[in-house]
Design a protein around this motif. Structure first.
Motif, PDB file in Angstrom:
ATOM      1  N   GLU A 256      -6.059  -4.407  -5.304  1.00 51.65           N
ATOM      2  CA  GLU A 256      -7.234  -5.214  -5.337  1.00 51.65           C
ATOM      3  C   GLU A 256      -7.455  -6.136  -6.427  1.00 51.65           C
ATOM      4  O   GLU A 256      -7.960  -6.883  -6.600  1.00 51.65           O
ATOM      5  CB  GLU A 256      -8.242  -4.202  -5.149  1.00 51.65           C
ATOM      6  CG  GLU A 256      -8.500  -3.397  -3.674  1.00 51.65           C
ATOM      7  CD  GLU A 256      -9.412  -2.586  -3.814  1.00 51.65           C
ATOM      8  OE1 GLU A 256     -10.081  -1.977  -4.811  1.00 51.65           O
ATOM      9  OE2 GLU A 256      -9.469  -2.005  -2.653  1.00 51.65           O
ATOM     10  N   LYS A 257      -7.051  -5.492  -7.738  1.00 57.44           N
ATOM     11  CA  LYS A 257      -7.215  -6.352  -8.862  1.00 57.44           C
ATOM     12  C   LYS A 257      -6.544  -7.894  -8.867  1.00 57.44           C
ATOM     13  O   LYS A 257      -7.129  -8.862  -9.298  1.00 57.44           O
ATOM     14  CB  LYS A 257      -6.478  -5.676 -10.170  1.00 57.44           C
ATOM     15  CG  LYS A 257      -6.398  -6.296 -11.252  1.00 57.44           C
ATOM     16  CD  LYS A 257      -5.861  -5.447 -12.658  1.00 57.44           C
ATOM     17  CE  LYS A 257      -5.918  -6.225 -13.730  1.00 57.44           C
ATOM     18  NZ  LYS A 257      -5.321  -5.440 -14.547  1.00 57.44           N
ATOM     19  N   TYR A 258      -5.257  -7.916  -8.193  1.00 59.72           N
ATOM     20  CA  TYR A 258      -4.622  -9.112  -7.996  1.00 59.72           C
ATOM     21  C   TYR A 258      -4.853  -9.895  -7.006  1.00 59.72           C
ATOM     22  O   TYR A 258      -4.384 -11.342  -6.691  1.00 59.72           O
ATOM     23  CB  TYR A 258      -3.278  -8.927  -8.422  1.00 59.72           C
ATOM     24  CG  TYR A 258      -3.009  -8.567  -9.940  1.00 59.72           C
ATOM     25  CD1 TYR A 258      -2.957  -9.264 -10.851  1.00 59.72           C
ATOM     26  CD2 TYR A 258      -2.526  -7.087 -10.106  1.00 59.72           C
ATOM     27  CE1 TYR A 258      -2.879  -9.004 -12.044  1.00 59.72           C
ATOM     28  CE2 TYR A 258      -2.381  -6.932 -11.390  1.00 59.72           C
ATOM     29  CZ  TYR A 258      -2.413  -7.772 -12.369  1.00 59.72           C
ATOM     30  OH  TYR A 258      -2.437  -7.224 -13.659  1.00 59.72           O
ATOM     31  N   ASP A 259      -5.443  -9.180  -6.046  1.00 57.68           N
ATOM     32  CA  ASP A 259      -5.905 -10.143  -4.516  1.00 57.68           C
ATOM     33  C   ASP A 259      -6.759 -11.185  -4.823  1.00 57.68           C
ATOM     34  O   ASP A 259      -6.429 -12.075  -4.137  1.00 57.68           O
ATOM     35  CB  ASP A 259      -6.645  -8.972  -3.617  1.00 57.68           C
ATOM     36  CG  ASP A 259      -5.436  -8.179  -2.685  1.00 57.68           C
ATOM     37  OD1 ASP A 259      -4.162  -8.750  -2.839  1.00 57.68           O
ATOM     38  OD2 ASP A 259      -6.005  -7.419  -2.006  1.00 57.68           O
ATOM     39  N   ARG A 260      -7.625 -11.107  -5.656  1.00 58.09           N
ATOM     40  CA  ARG A 260      -8.483 -12.299  -5.775  1.00 58.09           C
ATOM     41  C   ARG A 260      -7.578 -13.528  -6.444  1.00 58.09           C
ATOM     42  O   ARG A 260      -8.244 -14.722  -6.024  1.00 58.09           O
ATOM     43  CB  ARG A 260      -9.474 -12.102  -6.752  1.00 58.09           C
ATOM     44  CG  ARG A 260      -9.123 -11.602  -8.384  1.00 58.09           C
ATOM     45  CD  ARG A 260     -10.350 -11.464  -9.257  1.00 58.09           C
ATOM     46  NE  ARG A 260      -9.923 -11.025 -10.299  1.00 58.09           N
ATOM     47  CZ  ARG A 260      -9.993  -9.637 -10.809  1.00 58.09           C
ATOM     48  NH1 ARG A 260     -10.216  -8.726  -9.886  1.00 58.09           N
ATOM     49  NH2 ARG A 260      -9.502  -9.376 -12.066  1.00 58.09           N
TER      50      ARG A 260
ATOM     51  N   TYR B 154       0.963  -1.367   0.018  1.00 54.25           N
ATOM     52  CA  TYR B 154       0.046   0.102  -0.140  1.00 54.25           C
ATOM     53  C   TYR B 154       0.867   1.292  -0.099  1.00 54.25           C
ATOM     54  O   TYR B 154       0.414   2.434  -0.391  1.00 54.25           O
ATOM     55  CB  TYR B 154      -1.013  -0.202   1.009  1.00 54.25           C
ATOM     56  CG  TYR B 154      -2.067  -1.140   1.017  1.00 54.25           C
ATOM     57  CD1 TYR B 154      -3.007  -0.770   0.169  1.00 54.25           C
ATOM     58  CD2 TYR B 154      -1.889  -2.116   1.515  1.00 54.25           C
ATOM     59  CE1 TYR B 154      -4.378  -1.416  -0.198  1.00 54.25           C
ATOM     60  CE2 TYR B 154      -2.996  -3.196   1.510  1.00 54.25           C
ATOM     61  CZ  TYR B 154      -4.294  -2.962   0.595  1.00 54.25           C
ATOM     62  OH  TYR B 154      -5.059  -3.905   0.343  1.00 54.25           O
TER      63      TYR B 154
ATOM     64  N   ASN C  58      -0.723   1.323  -6.099  1.00 54.12           N
ATOM     65  CA  ASN C  58      -2.092   1.906  -6.195  1.00 54.12           C
ATOM     66  C   ASN C  58      -2.845   0.796  -5.413  1.00 54.12           C
ATOM     67  O   ASN C  58      -2.913  -0.365  -5.718  1.00 54.12           O
ATOM     68  CB  ASN C  58      -2.633   2.328  -7.526  1.00 54.12           C
ATOM     69  CG  ASN C  58      -2.033   3.636  -7.907  1.00 54.12           C
ATOM     70  OD1 ASN C  58      -1.591   4.539  -6.941  1.00 54.12           O
ATOM     71  ND2 ASN C  58      -1.689   3.567  -9.260  1.00 54.12           N
ATOM     72  N   THR C  59      -3.970   1.174  -4.786  1.00 52.87           N
ATOM     73  CA  THR C  59      -5.201   0.204  -4.120  1.00 52.87           C
ATOM     74  C   THR C  59      -5.680  -0.645  -5.112  1.00 52.87           C
ATOM     75  O   THR C  59      -5.812  -1.750  -5.131  1.00 52.87           O
ATOM     76  CB  THR C  59      -6.176   1.001  -3.300  1.00 52.87           C
ATOM     77  OG1 THR C  59      -5.290   1.786  -2.214  1.00 52.87           O
ATOM     78  CG2 THR C  59      -7.038   0.137  -2.407  1.00 52.87           C
ATOM     79  N   SER C  60      -6.158   0.235  -6.594  1.00 54.32           N
ATOM     80  CA  SER C  60      -6.736  -0.463  -7.310  1.00 54.32           C
ATOM     81  C   SER C  60      -6.019  -1.775  -8.063  1.00 54.32           C
ATOM     82  O   SER C  60      -6.474  -2.771  -8.474  1.00 54.32           O
ATOM     83  CB  SER C  60      -7.096   0.366  -8.459  1.00 54.32           C
ATOM     84  OG  SER C  60      -6.021   1.071  -9.137  1.00 54.32           O
ATOM     85  N   LEU C  61      -4.577  -1.442  -8.210  1.00 53.87           N
ATOM     86  CA  LEU C  61      -3.827  -2.448  -8.629  1.00 53.87           C
ATOM     87  C   LEU C  61      -3.677  -3.892  -7.701  1.00 53.87           C
ATOM     88  O   LEU C  61      -3.809  -5.035  -7.834  1.00 53.87           O
ATOM     89  CB  LEU C  61      -2.149  -2.117  -8.897  1.00 53.87           C
ATOM     90  CG  LEU C  61      -1.349  -3.178  -9.364  1.00 53.87           C
ATOM     91  CD1 LEU C  61      -1.562  -3.616 -10.743  1.00 53.87           C
ATOM     92  CD2 LEU C  61       0.125  -2.480  -9.328  1.00 53.87           C
TER      93      LEU C  61
ATOM     94  N   TYR D 135       5.549  -5.504  -9.559  1.00 56.97           N
ATOM     95  CA  TYR D 135       4.246  -5.590  -8.573  1.00 56.97           C
ATOM     96  C   TYR D 135       4.212  -7.171  -8.102  1.00 56.97           C
ATOM     97  O   TYR D 135       3.974  -7.404  -6.832  1.00 56.97           O
ATOM     98  CB  TYR D 135       3.278  -5.227  -9.163  1.00 56.97           C
ATOM     99  CG  TYR D 135       2.052  -5.457  -8.144  1.00 56.97           C
ATOM    100  CD1 TYR D 135       2.117  -4.781  -6.898  1.00 56.97           C
ATOM    101  CD2 TYR D 135       0.989  -6.323  -8.384  1.00 56.97           C
ATOM    102  CE1 TYR D 135       0.862  -4.938  -6.048  1.00 56.97           C
ATOM    103  CE2 TYR D 135      -0.032  -6.664  -7.550  1.00 56.97           C
ATOM    104  CZ  TYR D 135      -0.123  -5.946  -6.244  1.00 56.97           C
ATOM    105  OH  TYR D 135      -0.950  -6.187  -5.293  1.00 56.97           O
TER     106      TYR D 135
END
Length: 193
Positions: free
Chosen positions: A119-123, A110, A114-117, A148
Motif C-alpha cells: 500500500e505504501k508504494y501503490d500510490r 501479496y 506485507n500489505t503495508s509495504l 520489492y
C-alpha cells in the motif's frame, strides 16, 4: 501460506549461512583475507558460479540482507571481482523477480510481501509514467527496498527494456556503496591479517 513458507526458507537460509560462517571461522578460513582467498580459490570457477547464483536467488528469496551478500562478495573475491560478481548476480535476480511478477501479477506481491509495504508504494503507480521515474531514482539508493521494487515493477506497465535499462544503469552505484562501504567498515572493526 506462501509468505510463511518464504519466511521459513529465509530463516533456514540465514541459519545455514550463519552455521557455515561459524564452521569457516572455527576451521581457520575466516581468520585472514589470505586464508579466505585460498579457500575460495580451491573451488575454482565453481565458487564464482555458486556466488552468482546465491546473489541472484537472494533477490527473489532473501536469505541474508543484501548488503551482507555484497560484503561477502568483496571479501571472498577481492574488490573488483567481488563488485562484478555482486553486480551480475543482483541484476540477474532483479530480472528474475520482474519476470515472476510479470507472469503471476499482483497476487504474487501479496504472497511475498506485507500489505503495508504494498500500500505504501501503490500510490506511486497512480499516475502514468511516474513509477518508472521513481524507480530510476530510488534504485540508486542502497537503503531502498530494491527487491520489492523489482517485483512491483513487473505488475506495472513499465516495459522490459525500460526496467532492464534502469537496473543495469542504476545498480552499480548502490552495489558499489554496499560493497566498498561495508568492506571498509568491516575491515576496520575486525582487523584481518
Amino acid at each position: 501460506m506462501t509468505r510463511k513458507i518464504i519466511n521459513i526458507l529465509s530463516i533456514a537460509g540465514l541459519v545455514a549461512s550463519l552455521g557455515y560462517g561459524i564452521y569457516l571461522w572455527k576451521s581457520g578460513v575466516l581468520t585472514s583475507l589470505s586464508s579466505l582467498h585460498t579457500y575460495v580459490a580451491g573451488y575454482g570457477s565453481w565458487s564464482a558460479l555458486f556466488f552468482l547464483a546465491f546473489q541472484a536467488i537472494q533477490v527473489v528469496l532473501p536469505v541474508l540482507p543484501g548488503g551482507l551478500g555484497c560484503l561477502v562478495g568483496v571479501l571472498a573475491f577481492g574488490v573488483w571481482k567481488g563488485f562484478v560478481f555482486n553486480y551480475i548476480g543482483i541484476v540477474v535476480g532483479s530480472l528474475a523477480a520482474f519476470a515472476l511478477s510479470r507472469y503471476y501479477g499482483r497476487p504474487l506481491l501479496y504472497r511475498f510481501f506485507n500489505t503495508s509495504l504494498i500500500e505504501k508504494y501503490d500510490r506511486w503507480m497512480e499516475k502514468k509514467g511516474r513509477f518508472a521515474r521513481w524507480l530510476a531514482v530510488l534504485i540508486f539508493f542502497p537503503v531502498a527496498p530494491d527487491d520489492y521494487f523489482c517485483f512491483l515493477a513487473g505488475t506495472t506497465t513499465i516495459s522490459w527494456r525500460s526496467f532492464t535499462t534502469i537496473i543495469v544503469l542504476g545498480k552499480p552505484f548502490s552495489i558499489a556503496l554496499y560493497s566498498l562501504g561495508l568492506t571498509t567498515l568491516f575491515t576496520h572493526l575486525i582487523p584481518w591479517n
